[in-house]
Every structure is written in structure tokens, then in C-alpha cells.
Design a protein around this motif. Structure first.
Motif, mmCIF file in Angstrom:
data_model
loop_
_atom_site.group_PDB
_atom_site.id
_atom_site.type_symbol
_atom_site.label_atom_id
_atom_site.label_comp_id
_atom_site.label_asym_id
_atom_site.label_seq_id
_atom_site.Cartn_x
_atom_site.Cartn_y
_atom_site.Cartn_z
ATOM 1 N N MET A 143 0.858 -1.200 0.000
ATOM 2 C CA MET A 143 0.000 0.000 0.000
ATOM 3 C C MET A 143 0.887 1.242 0.000
ATOM 4 S SD MET A 143 -3.019 1.034 2.685
ATOM 5 C CE MET A 143 -4.024 -0.381 2.266
ATOM 6 N N ASN A 144 0.703 2.108 -1.014
ATOM 7 C CA ASN A 144 1.545 3.295 -1.120
ATOM 8 C C ASN A 144 1.058 4.409 -0.199
ATOM 9 O OD1 ASN A 144 -0.633 4.592 -2.421
ATOM 10 N ND2 ASN A 144 0.031 3.810 -4.415
ATOM 11 N N GLU A 145 1.781 5.527 -0.214
ATOM 12 C CA GLU A 145 1.493 6.640 0.695
ATOM 13 C C GLU A 145 0.118 7.248 0.440
ATOM 14 O OE1 GLU A 145 3.409 10.967 1.956
ATOM 15 O OE2 GLU A 145 4.583 9.541 0.761
ATOM 16 N N VAL A 146 -0.259 7.346 -0.827
ATOM 17 C CA VAL A 146 -1.562 7.916 -1.172
ATOM 18 C C VAL A 146 -2.688 7.046 -0.629
ATOM 19 C CG1 VAL A 146 -3.108 8.518 -3.075
ATOM 20 C CG2 VAL A 146 -0.670 9.069 -3.223
ATOM 21 N N ASP A 147 -2.522 5.731 -0.756
ATOM 22 C CA ASP A 147 -3.544 4.816 -0.235
ATOM 23 C C ASP A 147 -3.647 4.899 1.284
ATOM 24 O OD1 ASP A 147 -4.145 3.907 -2.770
ATOM 25 O OD2 ASP A 147 -2.691 2.257 -2.688
#
Length: 475
Positions: free
Chosen positions: A1-5
Motif C-alpha cells: 500500500m503506497n502513501e496515497v492509499d
């Protein structure tokens, strides 16, 4: 899961938490609106309140005997005045039974000196468990006063000892720092006289005595407290008794009869095992046990609140003492809710299970946590742009404006129906207090309730020292 998610997930969780907080606040508001409406209906539909002389003429020959049980622990400041007031009540057949619960101060000696007590033998049956009784005293000049001296076991333990030693079919619990009005017993006994089969418990009104004048065991001049904390508590007590308890009593779902002034039928109290030892909310606990016992045994019954019998009690005047009291009350509510959780939202227990325990779930279990988290979370989410300004304003109105409305509405009910504060100045001061308590005092109360939550989780059982300053004497 990336930072935006992760940010999106955090925003979703934050908004969800905010809506849960608002839902709990709305549920509490709905409960308060119901209480206001039910209390107003109950007051409007009841028959005219009879004068004391009329009640005496009507009921004095049929009034059942009553034992007034006064648990006393470190009550030397007020206990003599309290007992004097009890000895002078207008009731044909009663005895005053003071239980000295191993006081560390001069409570027992003050009673011995004031009433000339001497040791006596008194047979009793130990149906309820309690700590050992060290001695029983009585006044040679009157067989109406009995003092039981026992080892310390807590308030519930002392009350069980008093029930064992008592002999009357009804008993009335009175705090050792309290003063009853002269006609309180005959008024509290009225439901038992008029409906002797169904009535198992009756509660009356508790009022704050701080700064009122007490002379020879009587409140001779009603004055508002001259300190801010007791003044806020006057508003709280109006809301708790005249609004909440009258409302729940109206639909026979009353969950609490105050430990400072409650009358019970001895037979049923013994049948449910008396007061639960070690309970921080022994008054709430025994009422729930009575509901359970009567419903399980399919018996028709009533647990009633009536506003006219008044008991005057000293309210804490310091933040330290008040915080201990409120934390203990919260701990007691949680103990009772989870001890009898099988009744919660259980249709088998009818209105008590659905409405009574539902109210406890919203107000006592979820309410303090939701409110305290909301104080910080909602403004924070607004500052971060997660919530819009309309949401913040709606939440603020729900917390503050509606709180003011409920407090002032309770005061209006008091003035319309009871009128214990005849001076216009008193009403103005109370109205100001009803507004101001919602801006700081209510929030502080919720923090104290969180403290009670923490004590419950840690299984703490400390009662806490309740310092008394004594009644205001006549000049």
C-alpha cells in the motif's frame, strides 16, 4: 500500500470515527428529548399533590413500619444533625438504625455523646453477609434509635448489616450526611400504602444543602450554594431527578434509586441477596437485581420515583473530592452493566432490557468515550480539511447548544411543578449556571468518567475519601 492509499485510508477511518461520535451524540440527545417529554407528561398527568396534613390524616393509621438505615463512615461532621432530623420525622411507626462502618474518626463517639447511647442486646437473623458486628447501642430515653458498630466492609456491607438488624417490612436507606424533610417518609410510603402488592422500591428527590441553613436537623432556609461547583451540581441534580428518573419511572423502567434516599420492601431485597458487596454502584446494582428477580418470577411490580419526598445532602466543594465521586459513579455504572449484561437488549426483560439497558449502553458505556474523543478528533479533522465547516458547526451545536437546552428545560420543569426556589434571583442564578456548566464543567465530568473507566478496567475498588465540611448552622 503506497502513501496515497494510506492517506486515503486514514481519511476514511477519521470520517467514520467522526460519524460514530455524532451517532452516539444524536442517540444521547434523543434519549434526553424522550426524558423531557416523558417527565413533562408525568408531571402534567399526576393528581394534585396533597398537603402533609392531608396525607397524615389519610394514612397515619395504615402506614407500614419503616426502618431508616443510615450507613456511616467518617461522618462526624454531619451525622448528629442527620440523626436528629430523622428522629423528628412525621411518621407514626419507624426506627432509626445507624450503621457505623468502622469509621476512623469520632462518628461513633459523637453519636454516643449526643444521644446518651448504651450497649444493648438485640437478636437478629443474619440472612445477608456482612462484616462482624462489634456492638449494638440504644438510647435509654428512646427505643427509636439503634446504632450498630461493625468492622469496615464498605457501604453495601453496612447496608446489609442494617437490613439484617432491622425488623420492619420496609427499609429506607439514608446517607449519613443527609437531612430528610419532615414529611418525606409519609410521602415515600404512599405508593406502598396505595399499591402494596406491586410496589417494591421507591425513590425520592435529592437536593443540595450546601449554604442552606440547617437548624436542629431541619433545613430552615433554602439558599443556593455560594460556590461554583455545588451550584453546578444543583443543576445536575435537577436534570437527573426531575427529568431523567421521573421519565423512566413513568414507564416503569427506573434503573436507579439513589443510595442517599431510597425505600425498599425488605422481603424482596433479601430475596435478591441484598446489596452486592464491593460494588461501587450498590444503589444501581440492587435495583437491577430487583428488576431481574421480579421479571424472572413473572411478578407484576413497580419501582417508582416521586419528586415530593426531599432529601438534602452535602455536595463536594472541591475538584479532588468531586472527581473521586464521579469516577466512582462511572465505575459503578460499568460494573452493573457488565455484571448483568445478559439482560442488555434482551427481549425477555422487556422495557428494562431494551430501553433501560439501551440507555445505559448509550449514556454510560459509549457516551463518555465518544464525547472525550470527539473533543479532540472533530476539531483536528476539521483543521486537516477532512471535515467541512458545516460538520464542525453541527457537532458543536449538538454538544453545547443542546446541552444548554436540556439543562434549562429541566429548570423550567422544576419551576413550573415543584417551585423549591421561590426567589427570582435564585432562578436567574440557576439559569446562568445551567448555561455555563456546558462550557467546561460538563467536559471535565467526562474526563472524570474516563478515569472511572480506567479504574474499572484495572479492577480498582477504592471508594475514595469523601471530605465533609458540615451543614450551615442557624446564625
Amino acid at each position: 500500500m503506497n502513501e496515497v492509499d494510506l492517506i486515503a485510508l486514514a481519511i476514511t477511518i477519521g470520517r467514520g470515527a467522526a460519524w460514530v461520535i455524532v451517532f452516539v451524540a444524536l442517540a444521547q440527545s434523543a434519549i434526553y428529548v424522550f426524558q423531557l417529554i416523558a417527565a413533562a407528561i408525568a408531571l402534567a398527568s399526576r393528581p394534585p399533590v396533597a398537603r402533609s396534613a392531608v396525607l397524615w390524616h389519610r394514612y397515619s393509621e395504615v402506614a407500614p413500619p419503616i426502618a431508616l438505615i443510615v450507613p456511616a463512615f467518617n461522618e462526624q461532621a454531619n451525622v448528629v444533625e442527620s440523626v436528629r432530623s430523622l428522629m423528628a420525622l412525621e411518621y407514626p411507626n419507624y426506627e432509626v438504625l445507624v450503621v457505623n462502618d468502622g469509621s476512623k474518626d469520632d462518628t461513633l463517639q459523637c453519636l454516643i455523646d449526643a444521644f446518651g447511647l448504651e450497649p444493648v442486646e438485640r437478636a437478629y437473623e443474619a440472612k445477608l453477609e456482612h462484616e462482624e458486628i462489634r456492638g449494638i447501642y440504644s438510647a435509654p430515653s428512646s427505643d427509636r434509635l439503634i446504632v450498630v458498630d461493625k468492622f469496615n466492609g464498605g457501604k453495601a456491607d453496612a447496608q446489609n448489616a442494617g437490613i439484617n438488624v432491622s425488623r420492619a417490612p420496609l427499609f429506607c436507606i439514608i446517607d449519613g450526611d443527609s437531612v430528610l424533610e419532615a414529611d418525606a417518609l409519609i410521602r415515600a410510603a404512599q405508593p406502598y400504602i396505595e399499591d402494596p402488592i406491586r410496589t417494591v422500591a421507591v425513590g425520592g428527590t435529592i437536593r443540595i444543602v450546601n449554604n442552606s441553613v440547617v437548624d436542629n436537623g431541619r433545613v430552615t432556609q433554602i439558599r443556593l450554594p455560594n460556590k461554583i461547583l455545588p451550584l453546578f451540581q444543583v443543576v445536575e441534580y435537577l436534570r437527573a431527578f426531575l427529568m431523567a428518573r421521573l421519565a423512566w419511572s413513568h414507564i416503569n423502567t427506573l434503573m436507579l434509586v439513589s443510595g442517599a434516599f431510597g425505600m425498599f420492601r425488605r422481603r424482596e431485597a433479601v430475596a435478591v441477596g441484598g446489596y452486592t458487596k464491593g460494588s461501587a454502584g450498590e444503589d444501581l446494582d440492587i435495583v437491577i437485581k430487583l428488576h431481574r428477580y421480579m421479571i424472572d418470577n413473572k411478578r407484576r411490580y413497580r419501582i417508582v420515583f416521586i419528586p415530593e419526598p426531599v432529601c438534602w445532602t452535602e455536595a463536594p466543594e472541591s475538584l479532588a473530592v468531586l472527581s473521586r465521586q464521579r469516577a466512582r459513579w462511572q465505575r459503578g455504572a460499568l460494573e452493573a452493566f457488565f455484571r448483568y449484561r445478559h439482560m442488555a437488549l434482551n427481549p425477555r426483560y422487556g422495557r428494562v432490557g431494551i430501553l433501560g439497558f439501551g440507555q445505559m449502553l448509550i449514556v454510560d458505556v459509549l457516551g463518555p468515550i465518544a464525547e472525550v474523543i470527539g473533543y479532540f478528533l472533530v476539531p483536528l479533522l476539521w483543521l486537516l480539511g477532512v471535515l467541512d465547516t458545516d460538520f464542525l458547526l453541527a457537532y458543536t451545536a449538538l454538544v453545547f447548544v443542546f446541552g444548554v437546552f436540556v439543562s434549562v428545560a429541566s429548570l423550567v420543569l422544576e419551576e413550573v411543578e415543584i417551585r423549591r426556589f421561590p426567589r427570582a434571583r435564585d432562578l436567574a442564578v440557576l439559569t446562568a449556571a445551567a448555561v455555563l456548566e456546558n462550557f467546561g464543567y460538563r467536559q471535565l465530568n467526562n474526563f472524570w468518567r474516563i478515569k472511572g473507566y480506567w479504574q474499572y478496567i484495572r479492577s480498582e475498588n477504592d471508594w475514595g475519601e469523601m471530605t465533609r465540611t458540615g451543614f450551615t448552622p442557624k446564625d
